[in-house]
Motif scaffolding. Structure first.
Motif, PDB file in Angstrom:
ATOM      1  N   VAL A 115      -2.778   6.657   0.900  1.00 35.66           N
ATOM      2  CA  VAL A 115      -1.990   5.695   0.101  1.00 35.66           C
ATOM      3  C   VAL A 115      -2.680   4.333   0.129  1.00 35.66           C
ATOM      4  CG1 VAL A 115       0.202   4.412  -0.013  1.00 35.66           C
ATOM      5  CG2 VAL A 115       0.219   6.892   0.397  1.00 35.66           C
ATOM      6  N   TYR A 116      -3.104   3.926   1.322  1.00 37.08           N
ATOM      7  CA  TYR A 116      -3.796   2.639   1.483  1.00 37.08           C
ATOM      8  C   TYR A 116      -5.063   2.607   0.620  1.00 37.08           C
ATOM      9  CZ  TYR A 116      -5.884  -1.339   3.992  1.00 37.08           C
ATOM     10  OH  TYR A 116      -6.433  -2.555   4.315  1.00 37.08           O
ATOM     11  N   ASN A 117      -5.849   3.698   0.672  1.00 34.79           N
ATOM     12  CA  ASN A 117      -7.080   3.777  -0.116  1.00 34.79           C
ATOM     13  C   ASN A 117      -6.778   3.706  -1.612  1.00 34.79           C
ATOM     14  OD1 ASN A 117     -10.014   4.572  -0.682  1.00 34.79           O
ATOM     15  ND2 ASN A 117      -8.880   6.210  -1.688  1.00 34.79           N
ATOM     16  N   ALA A 118      -5.726   4.416  -2.049  1.00 30.27           N
ATOM     17  CA  ALA A 118      -5.383   4.437  -3.478  1.00 30.27           C
ATOM     18  C   ALA A 118      -4.992   3.037  -3.970  1.00 30.27           C
ATOM     19  CB  ALA A 118      -4.257   5.430  -3.742  1.00 30.27           C
ATOM     20  N   LEU A 119      -4.239   2.302  -3.156  1.00 29.43           N
ATOM     21  CA  LEU A 119      -3.822   0.951  -3.558  1.00 29.43           C
ATOM     22  C   LEU A 119      -4.996  -0.033  -3.532  1.00 29.43           C
ATOM     23  CD1 LEU A 119      -0.366   0.909  -1.777  1.00 29.43           C
ATOM     24  CD2 LEU A 119      -0.753   0.861  -4.248  1.00 29.43           C
ATOM     25  N   PRO A 166      -2.015  11.239 -12.488  1.00 27.09           N
ATOM     26  CA  PRO A 166      -1.491   9.875 -12.699  1.00 27.09           C
ATOM     27  C   PRO A 166      -1.197   9.221 -11.356  1.00 27.09           C
ATOM     28  CG  PRO A 166      -0.411  11.438 -14.178  1.00 27.09           C
ATOM     29  CD  PRO A 166      -1.214  12.254 -13.205  1.00 27.09           C
ATOM     30  N   LEU A 167      -1.544   7.949 -11.216  1.00 23.39           N
ATOM     31  CA  LEU A 167      -1.432   7.283  -9.916  1.00 23.39           C
ATOM     32  C   LEU A 167       0.012   7.216  -9.433  1.00 23.39           C
ATOM     33  CD1 LEU A 167      -3.017   5.906  -7.660  1.00 23.39           C
ATOM     34  CD2 LEU A 167      -2.757   3.741  -8.885  1.00 23.39           C
ATOM     35  N   ASN A 168       0.969   7.029 -10.354  1.00 22.74           N
ATOM     36  CA  ASN A 168       2.378   6.981  -9.927  1.00 22.74           C
ATOM     37  C   ASN A 168       2.817   8.331  -9.336  1.00 22.74           C
ATOM     38  OD1 ASN A 168       2.120   7.903 -12.695  1.00 22.74           O
ATOM     39  ND2 ASN A 168       4.351   7.932 -12.795  1.00 22.74           N
ATOM     40  N   VAL A 169       2.336   9.435  -9.941  1.00 22.22           N
ATOM     41  CA  VAL A 169       2.655  10.782  -9.429  1.00 22.22           C
ATOM     42  C   VAL A 169       2.020  10.964  -8.043  1.00 22.22           C
ATOM     43  CG1 VAL A 169       2.337  13.264  -9.800  1.00 22.22           C
ATOM     44  CG2 VAL A 169       2.904  11.776 -11.743  1.00 22.22           C
ATOM     45  N   TYR A 170       0.754  10.544  -7.923  1.00 21.65           N
ATOM     46  CA  TYR A 170       0.029  10.679  -6.657  1.00 21.65           C
ATOM     47  C   TYR A 170       0.741   9.917  -5.532  1.00 21.65           C
ATOM     48  CZ  TYR A 170      -3.790  10.151  -3.249  1.00 21.65           C
ATOM     49  OH  TYR A 170      -4.548  10.153  -2.108  1.00 21.65           O
ATOM     50  N   LEU A 171       1.156   8.673  -5.818  1.00 23.07           N
ATOM     51  CA  LEU A 171       1.794   7.847  -4.782  1.00 23.07           C
ATOM     52  C   LEU A 171       3.182   8.370  -4.403  1.00 23.07           C
ATOM     53  CD1 LEU A 171       0.665   4.302  -5.973  1.00 23.07           C
ATOM     54  CD2 LEU A 171      -0.099   5.497  -3.907  1.00 23.07           C
ATOM     55  N   GLN A 172       3.858   9.048  -5.328  1.00 23.54           N
ATOM     56  CA  GLN A 172       5.160   9.662  -5.009  1.00 23.54           C
ATOM     57  C   GLN A 172       4.984  10.850  -4.068  1.00 23.54           C
ATOM     58  OE1 GLN A 172       6.799  10.740  -8.805  1.00 23.54           O
ATOM     59  NE2 GLN A 172       7.260   8.618  -9.359  1.00 23.54           N
ATOM     60  N   GLN A 173       3.873  11.581  -4.249  1.00 18.33           N
ATOM     61  CA  GLN A 173       3.687  12.839  -3.524  1.00 18.33           C
ATOM     62  C   GLN A 173       2.901  12.681  -2.227  1.00 18.33           C
ATOM     63  OE1 GLN A 173       1.734  15.187  -6.529  1.00 18.33           O
ATOM     64  NE2 GLN A 173       3.636  15.665  -7.620  1.00 18.33           N
ATOM     65  N   GLU A 174       2.024  11.671  -2.154  1.00 15.92           N
ATOM     66  CA  GLU A 174       1.114  11.536  -1.014  1.00 15.92           C
ATOM     67  C   GLU A 174       1.858  11.026   0.232  1.00 15.92           C
ATOM     68  OE1 GLU A 174      -1.648  12.113   1.257  1.00 15.92           O
ATOM     69  OE2 GLU A 174      -2.263  12.472  -0.828  1.00 15.92           O
ATOM     70  N   LEU A 177       4.788  -0.372  -1.194  1.00 18.78           N
ATOM     71  CA  LEU A 177       3.529  -0.319  -1.943  1.00 18.78           C
ATOM     72  C   LEU A 177       3.138  -1.711  -2.424  1.00 18.78           C
ATOM     73  CD1 LEU A 177       4.093   2.933  -4.084  1.00 18.78           C
ATOM     74  CD2 LEU A 177       2.997   2.712  -1.850  1.00 18.78           C
ATOM     75  N   LYS A 178       4.127  -2.479  -2.881  1.00 24.00           N
ATOM     76  CA  LYS A 178       3.873  -3.866  -3.317  1.00 24.00           C
ATOM     77  C   LYS A 178       3.269  -4.676  -2.166  1.00 24.00           C
ATOM     78  CE  LYS A 178       7.703  -4.496  -6.563  1.00 24.00           C
ATOM     79  NZ  LYS A 178       8.934  -5.250  -6.823  1.00 24.00           N
ATOM     80  N   THR A 179       3.846  -4.492  -0.978  1.00 21.42           N
ATOM     81  CA  THR A 179       3.403  -5.258   0.192  1.00 21.42           C
ATOM     82  C   THR A 179       1.932  -4.971   0.489  1.00 21.42           C
ATOM     83  OG1 THR A 179       5.642  -5.188   1.085  1.00 21.42           O
ATOM     84  CG2 THR A 179       3.869  -5.733   2.632  1.00 21.42           C
ATOM     85  N   PHE A 221       5.637  -5.399 -11.346  1.00 18.49           N
ATOM     86  CA  PHE A 221       5.565  -4.190 -12.170  1.00 18.49           C
ATOM     87  C   PHE A 221       4.317  -3.323 -11.975  1.00 18.49           C
ATOM     88  CE2 PHE A 221       3.850  -7.569 -14.953  1.00 18.49           C
ATOM     89  CZ  PHE A 221       2.648  -7.003 -15.353  1.00 18.49           C
ATOM     90  N   ILE A 222       3.268  -3.800 -11.272  1.00 15.77           N
ATOM     91  CA  ILE A 222       2.088  -2.925 -11.101  1.00 15.77           C
ATOM     92  C   ILE A 222       2.495  -1.678 -10.321  1.00 15.77           C
ATOM     93  CG2 ILE A 222      -0.216  -2.684 -10.102  1.00 15.77           C
ATOM     94  CD1 ILE A 222      -0.756  -5.583 -10.727  1.00 15.77           C
ATOM     95  N   VAL A 223       3.122  -1.879  -9.182  1.00 18.93           N
ATOM     96  CA  VAL A 223       3.716  -0.745  -8.443  1.00 18.93           C
ATOM     97  C   VAL A 223       5.175  -1.093  -8.166  1.00 18.93           C
ATOM     98  CG1 VAL A 223       1.624   0.189  -7.400  1.00 18.93           C
ATOM     99  CG2 VAL A 223       2.789  -1.684  -6.279  1.00 18.93           C
ATOM    100  N   GLY A 224       6.014  -0.069  -8.074  1.00 16.58           N
ATOM    101  CA  GLY A 224       7.457  -0.303  -7.996  1.00 16.58           C
ATOM    102  C   GLY A 224       7.999  -0.521  -6.599  1.00 16.58           C
ATOM    103  N   LYS A 225       7.707   0.400  -5.675  1.00 10.75           N
ATOM    104  CA  LYS A 225       8.373   0.368  -4.366  1.00 10.75           C
ATOM    105  C   LYS A 225       7.879  -0.788  -3.498  1.00 10.75           C
ATOM    106  CE  LYS A 225       9.347   5.318  -4.297  1.00 10.75           C
ATOM    107  NZ  LYS A 225       9.075   6.606  -3.640  1.00 10.75           N
ATOM    108  N   ARG A 226       8.798  -1.375  -2.768  1.00  8.81           N
ATOM    109  CA  ARG A 226       8.479  -2.554  -1.957  1.00  8.81           C
ATOM    110  C   ARG A 226       7.330  -2.314  -0.964  1.00  8.81           C
ATOM    111  NH1 ARG A 226      11.028  -7.263  -1.209  1.00  8.81           N
ATOM    112  NH2 ARG A 226      12.902  -6.545  -2.299  1.00  8.81           N
TER     113      ARG A 226
END
Length: 569
Positions: A436-440, A422-430, A526-528, A519-524
């Motif tokens: 991270v840039y590639n995933a977003l 799951p992408l949320n799990v991946y972004l928490q762990q990576e 990542l949003k940026t 709401f697409i991604v939570g942390k600021r």
């Protein structure tokens, strides 16, 4: 009519209906070349949908015929075992025997509502083991490699001809030669003893592929020529694929099925398996459009895996869904999804709506961004392999879909889907910033490409996306999808009052893209990054532009390989 004669008649009817459906399947598949040559992209999409529906139509016709012939439920077990034996004898030498067995299974499953999943009635196990090789000359062309590289390419295009002129034949041959010389050293090139290419061209969307391999004494490499049609109705070579990862993505589970015309699907899939050893056999059958047989092969693979492992089923990692209960076997590469009995208050949808959404994805061009799902009825799990906590959670959320016997849990309706992180799990762990840039970036591309395929993803929380081992982001939660024209994209009102939106007249189909960033991604941070990469997603104008293209009937093409390996034109 005595029972043996009746059993022969039933077996004959099932096989003749299968043969009829395969002829129908072949006729649609064979038309792919002309549709490609003439750029009939809308007809291509219609043909893809038609081919998926053939199976159910043929199955319904067969079941109706059998009910007309006999009183199905008055016949004892001996009769149905005899039908299976006779059917197996009829398949001797049949070029699609494995697909015919699956069709037989579907007929018996429909007649007995999937209650007789038993090898004495059905082909739970195949009637014979297919050994690849004898039919290889029927499905593969071999090309002389003792000549120059350019001459080898000339001989390939003498063999594979299309009723459409080349945009620039000499340029394409030069591009292909340069690409091969760049990939292989002089020593490797000299050691190439065979180039083999499957006889059918593989058509999908707006592209065609010649799929084969380069054989050297020490190794074998994929050898795939990707062809496209220009806007000026001319043919051009877009790329040469020689890396397994590129071929793997081309055959990915988030892509539509190929149209590849063959009477020997077992031999074709065996050749593909040699090219792609990391792909499961069932995935390759599915990629050829034989998705029902792919389900059969999957089930056999599943039974084999269960015999060779002892881990237990448990709830899948990630945030619990509001509509689906999802669980997995840690050692196995799929997830099992069941529609819950009740949905959260925020979900104003029905069970039938969810099924319709999954059907819509099945029928749509998934453009490499929506996971293929496979629907199963009365799927059986050994109780001793189910974690007690999972059983309790299933009882609490999906009780109407469950039946317990002494040693099995039978789930009346479920979907099986390829497992991803799951992408949320991946972004928490990576922790790697580039990853991270590639995933977003992939997340934004995923949303855009789904929209251009005329699907509005609806619930775009990043937990509803997964990331593959190749770093591709794939959407897998379909309960709020719809066609693009079914939504009204609006700007937020300009006001100093933060509650102004509440005073607006908001219709049930209104969408305010400016809110997506919240709401697409939570942390600021990542949003940026997402806004920097894909800020247009947060504007109503962008979505209305895509709507206009979809309404006009524009059909997009997204290559399954990266832009940097495409040839210059």
């Amino acid at each position: 009519m005595h029972d043996t004669a009746l059993a022969k008649k039933v077996a004959y009817q099932i096989l003749s209906q299968f043969d009829k459906s395969y002829r129908w399947f072949t006729r649609i598949t064979r038309g792919a070349q002309e549709r490609f040559e003439q750029g009939k992209w809308k007809e291509t999409q219609v043909a893809s949908k038609q081919r998926i529906t053939i199976y159910e139509t043929s199955l319904s016709d067969t079941v109706a015929e059998i009910y007309h012939l006999i009183a199905v439920h008055r016949k004892d077990e001996t009769f149905w075992q005899q039908v299976k034996r006779i059917f197996a004898q009829q398949l001797e030498g049949h070029p699609q025997f494995e697909l015919a067995e699956t069709f037989y299974n579907s007929v018996i499953g429909r007649l007995f509502k999937h209650r007789k999943i038993d090898n004495s009635f059905m082909f739970v196990l195949p009637s014979r083991c297919y050994l690849p090789g004898p039919d290889r000359p029927k499905v593969v062309n071999s090309f002389d490699t003792t000549t120059t590289v350019a001459q080898m390419y000339h001989s390939i295009f003498k063999c594979y001809r299309y009723n459409i002129p080349f945009e620039n034949y000499d340029r394409d041959i030069a591009n292909l030669e340069t690409a091969l010389r760049k990939r292989l050293t002089t020593t490797q090139l000299a050691s190439v003893h065979t180039v083999e290419i499957l006889k059918p061209t593989f058509f999908r969307g707006k592209a065609a592929y010649l799929i084969g391999r380069i054989c050297m004494p020490e190794e074998t490499l994929p050898f795939v020529i990707s062809l496209q049609r220009s806007d000026n109705s001319e043919l051009f070579v877009d790329a040469l694929l020689t890396e397994r990862k590129d071929l793997s993505v081309t055959f990915g589970f988030a892509r539509s099925y190929f149209m590849a015309d063959t009477q020997n699907p077992a031999e074709v899939s065996a050749f593909l398996q040699e090219l792609l050893p990391n792909k499961k056999h069932f995935e390759l059958y599915m990629s050829l459009g034989h998705y029902k047989h792919g389900k059969t092969v999957f089930y056999r693979n599943f039974l084999q895996h269960m015999e060779n492992t002892d881990d237990r089923f448990e709830a899948a990692p990630g945030i619990r869904g509001l509509v689906m209960m999802v669980f997995h076997l840690p050692s196995y590469g799929v997830v099992f999804k069941i529609i819950k009995d009740e949905f959260a208050e925020s979900k104003k949808i029905t069970r039938e709506h969810v099924k319709d959404c999954y059907r819509l994805v099945k029928m749509s061009d998934r453009v490499g961004r929506m996971a293929d799902t496979h629907e199963y009825m009365n799927f059986r799990f050994p109780l001793n392999r189910m974690h007690p906590a999972l059983i309790e959670e299933l009882k609490a959320t999906c009780a109407s879909s469950l039946t317990f016997t002494d040693n099995e849990l039978i789930i009346s309706h479920l979907y099986i889907e390829r497992k991803m992180t799951p992408l949320n799990v991946y972004l928490q762990q990576e922790t790697d910033k580039d990853n991270v840039y590639n995933a977003l970036n992939e997340l934004g591309l995923c949303i855009k490409q789904i929209a251009m395929a005329n699907i509005f993803p609806g619930d775009m929380l990043h937990k509803n996306f997964g990331i593959t081992r190749h770093g591709r982001v794939i959407f897998y939660d379909y309960d709020e999808i719809c066609l693009m024209h079914e939504r009204h994209f609006r700007e937020l009102p300009k006001s100093d009052d933060p509650y102004a939106i509440d005073t607006l007249s908001v219709g049930p189909n209104d969408v305010f893209p400016e809110q997506f960033e919240h709401f697409i991604v939570g942390k600021r941070p990542l949003k940026t990054i997402l806004k920097q990469l894909h800020g247009d997603l947060m504007t109503a104008e962008y979505w209305r532009t895509v709507q206009t293209k979809c309404a006009r009937g524009d059909i997009q093409h997204f290559t399954p390989y990266s832009a940097d390996i495409r040839f210059p034109r």
